[in-house]
Write an enzyme that holds these catalytic residues in place. Sequence first.
Site, PDB file in Angstrom:
ATOM      1  N   CYS A  47       0.860  -1.176   0.000  1.00 20.34           N
ATOM      2  CA  CYS A  47       0.000   0.000   0.000  1.00 20.34           C
ATOM      3  C   CYS A  47       0.896   1.225   0.000  1.00 20.34           C
ATOM      4  O   CYS A  47       2.115   1.136  -0.098  1.00 20.34           O
ATOM      5  CB  CYS A  47      -0.966   0.005   1.185  1.00 20.34           C
ATOM      6  SG  CYS A  47      -0.203   0.361   2.779  1.00 20.34           S
ATOM      7  N   HIS A  70     -19.172 -16.836 -13.865  1.00 19.11           N
ATOM      8  CA  HIS A  70     -19.015 -18.163 -13.278  1.00 19.11           C
ATOM      9  C   HIS A  70     -19.465 -18.099 -11.824  1.00 19.11           C
ATOM     10  O   HIS A  70     -19.639 -17.014 -11.256  1.00 19.11           O
ATOM     11  CB  HIS A  70     -17.569 -18.663 -13.385  1.00 19.11           C
ATOM     12  CG  HIS A  70     -16.546 -17.699 -12.872  1.00 19.11           C
ATOM     13  ND1 HIS A  70     -16.159 -16.580 -13.576  1.00 19.11           N
ATOM     14  CD2 HIS A  70     -15.813 -17.688 -11.731  1.00 19.11           C
ATOM     15  CE1 HIS A  70     -15.246 -15.909 -12.901  1.00 19.11           C
ATOM     16  NE2 HIS A  70     -15.021 -16.553 -11.773  1.00 19.11           N
TER      17      HIS A  70
END
Length: 654
Positions: free
Chosen positions: A406, A572
């Site tokens: 980050c 899916h």
Amino acid sequence: MATATTQAPERTSVRVHVQKFGTFLSNMIMPNISAIIAWGLVTAFFIDVGWTPNEKIATMVGPALYYVLPVLIAYTGGKMVYGVRGGVVGGFAVIGVIMATSDPIFLGDDRTGSPMFLGAMIMGPLTAWLMKHVDALWAGKIKPGFEMLVDNFSAGILGGILAVVGMFVLAPPLLWVIDRLGEAVDWLVSNDVLPLTSLFIEPAKVLFLNNAINHGVLTPLGIEQAQETGKSVLFLLEANPAAGFGLLMAYTVFGKGMAKATAPGAAIIQFLGGIHEVYFPYVLMKPRLIVAMIAGGMTQIFINVTFDSGLRAPAAPGSIFAVYAQTPRDSLVGVTLSVIGGAAVSFVIAAVLLRMDKGDIEETDLLEAMGAMESLKGKKSAAAAAVIGAGAAAPSGPIKNVVFACDAGMGSSAMGASVLRKKIHDAGYKDVTVVNKSIADLTDSYDVVVTHQDLAARAGQKTGSAVLVTVDNFMGSPRYDEIVELVRESNTQAPAREAAAVAEPATAPLGELLPEASIVLEGTALTREEAITEAGRLLVASGAVEPAYVTAMHEREKSVSTFMGNGLALPHGTNEAKSLVRATGISFVRYSDGVDWKGKEARFVVGVASAGDDHLTLLGKIAEVFLDPARIAALESATTKAQVLAVLNGVKVG
């Protein structure tokens, strides 16, 4: 280690440049936050108006503020540019600026000294940069035996010269700048317009400029103000957790789906742990919620200004515990009311906006990985194609190390790494290390790099050979499960008996998984939801899945978009729905006019069901077709189902 890839050069965005500069500034402050907190605690307890006044201990406050902290910051900045050598010369060179801005001999009796944080953030990196270039002048030219002599004297001479230069050249304009900035802050406060800074601060935070704003700008200015008045409201402009807490509470009560489920945990981490990054995805899901954040931020600042509240030192991280630890007694009421007011306003406005939304909560789109991967030279992605961001390649060997990156390497990355580490270790791969780093500290030595999608461009520049995975929710991203599956496929060879049990051969052509009855050349769906249902019903009709699997396909779409770029969508089911799969299979629906897929046009919708642990490989093979412009053109022009099968049969699953 994943094999290296070469990507066509991309133009770096303005936001990335701003993030880089802001991160450079904040990276000088953040490693020293613990020292600043120590100074703040000594100040809060032992000065004459502190909690437990002690005249002798209070003598540490001034020297720590004027000398220790600036030297530490200058050393850190120099080290960032040129290692320890740069840190040493930078740490010494700043003494000239320090003395010129704090000693009465230079200042006279008409003003007090100024803690020279800004001077340290200039002199440290500048001196190290000059040292680096001075060393380059005689690199390789020093006679053996004289290296230490030259190194030590060159650093000493340069440090001494720049200390004098800083004292007489840099210090005067810096004092002028500090005075003008102080006047600007006073004007904002006296004219009751300081709350308007939320119009800039709150949008900038969700673009991951929070550390740059807080530690790169507000902390130096706040320490200057606190030195003069004993406290500063500037420490509360960005670090107050109230507005973010109110937003997450609104999601907890009025949110939907995954956002509602994860918001309570995110609120605890944000409010008590001080990791503000956890609420950024909730704003990015619905950008109009920035209105709630701005209103909450303006409210908390207005209350603090009204009650003349402030903190003695930075609250880092922005936890409610850290805020109260630095709150002087005369600000307790104002700070408490600001937390209550800011949270209440952001909660009410966010609740109204969420209630107005009649549709599903929209997650931030995935990176258009497949389109970006077209620019790779000589590389094709297999298993990683369904989970990686732009510029990544599938690992060529076992995955041994994963890094969660980050902006600062402390907050969101630490939390994300903890969640992902537990998932990977619980799956039985305890030899895989998962660490957290700041993007600035990344090296191209990791197998997998995980970061927020807004930071992907910067992370990708430093880790070109790693698999780059982007997430948009630190609390419960579906991508964590997909990374675990990627580790499983890369690190485990299935026993032969398991391979034999798979219905299709390992090298079966992709078309063999697609019955002609599951091919539709002209789909009838008009919306994304209808297209998912159409593809799912074909899977049901072929006997590949149970009817309930179609519902799981919709659930999957709610958590993360399955649009992959190049006109392809791959709906899916969720991982939990694998028990509903009878046999591996796919369905194929073509839409000549396209279907709107959250602002993107999907012309091909391929439903996917995998009976084993190979669904990432299957998705990757489908993606391989859609990375080839010739195959895409063939599918677009196909007039019979046999022609579609001919294209797909050119790719084998295995």
